[in-house]
Design a protein around this motif. Sequence first.
Motif, PDB file in Angstrom:
ATOM      1  N   THR A 207       0.830  -1.213   0.000  1.00 38.52           N
ATOM      2  CA  THR A 207       0.000   0.000   0.000  1.00 38.52           C
ATOM      3  C   THR A 207       0.861   1.259   0.000  1.00 38.52           C
ATOM      4  N   ASN A 227      -3.715  -0.366  -3.368  1.00 38.55           N
ATOM      5  CA  ASN A 227      -4.894   0.506  -3.285  1.00 38.55           C
ATOM      6  C   ASN A 227      -5.050   1.375  -4.533  1.00 38.55           C
ATOM      7  N   ASP A 228      -4.291   1.033  -5.577  1.00 42.87           N
ATOM      8  CA  ASP A 228      -4.439   1.660  -6.886  1.00 42.87           C
ATOM      9  C   ASP A 228      -5.319   0.733  -7.730  1.00 42.87           C
ATOM     10  N   ASN A 229      -6.605   1.061  -7.858  1.00 41.70           N
ATOM     11  CA  ASN A 229      -7.561   0.166  -8.499  1.00 41.70           C
ATOM     12  C   ASN A 229      -7.206  -0.138  -9.954  1.00 41.70           C
ATOM     13  N   GLU A 230      -6.740   0.854 -10.684  1.00 45.33           N
ATOM     14  CA  GLU A 230      -6.402   0.633 -12.095  1.00 45.33           C
ATOM     15  C   GLU A 230      -5.205  -0.311 -12.227  1.00 45.33           C
TER      16      GLU A 230
END
Length: 348
Positions: A207, A227-230
Amino acid sequence: MKHVKAYGTENPNAQLHPLTIERREVLDDDVDIDILYCGVCHSDIHSAHNDWGGSKYPLVPGHEIIGRVTQVGTAVKSFKIGDLVGVGCMVDSCQDCSSCAEDLEQYCENGMVGTYNGKDIHTGKQTFGGYSTNIVVREKFVLRIPENLDTKAVAPLLCAGITTFSPLNHWKIKKGDKVGVIGLGGLGHMGIKFAHAMGAETIMITTSPNKAESAKDLGADDVLISNDNEAMKKHRGTFDFLLNTVPVKHDLNPYISLLKRDATMVLVGAIEPLEPMNGGQIILGRKRIAGSLIGGIKETQEMLDFCGKHNIVSDIEMITMQEINTAFKRVTSNDVKYRFVIDMKSLK
């Protein structure tokens, strides 16, 4: 019995302080070891504070022990005085059950004997760990340390090292596999080193973007910010294996989505209840969530030999025995990169 100097505690709320403990006299198959270095494991803190329950006092922690042999029993064949050796998380087991027969003493069906807070099979008394000047251990549970390695940095291999090596070895990680190591700490940094040395494409999953440079220095090919969705979407369904070293309660679901069909995520860090898991993610991909402890003595020796061949040790910070209480606080607040090791000369 003989008396030796140690550091320990008599109750879960007290700081560690000097103690005198008893060690058994050397039996026929025993090895007496003068302790040079001892690693500081998060388990030491949990045990000292009785976080998991079952701690017996006085308690002397320490199960990442490096030292030199000073005496051997009459039946000992594998070691001689002066040998560089190690002792990990266990010092005995029943030797009769199916797990022990398969060199999996860590899963002894009658309960392995912990290096500390266990019950000595020979004396019936409590076992004390490596925060002490010496230790007497059954020959079968003593490990040979490659002399080419940085001795002080070998100590954490005996817990953090084998905890991460064992699942990678058991699931046969190899060149061409894509391996994700979740969490960069005492366990995670070893997971990166091992996966890289095994030839896998090694991805650090964290994270914290500020850990990227450190992860790559350790051998990671890339870093995935969880926590970087892309970024997570791009890696969905691409990992052959995930080594999850996160030591606290957390959500597994985002990581499960990263696994290929028939792939496995192994938990080695969180010994506690986890967030609810969506069974559909596992069922639809025939994926597996597994757990792993340390390794048996045979596998731990294989790990040490592997480290000797690839020149792998832990990244450590040296402390004196007298600094242990401060070290405990720093470990709890994640203020160490990545393991503390005690110079035991400071106790002698």
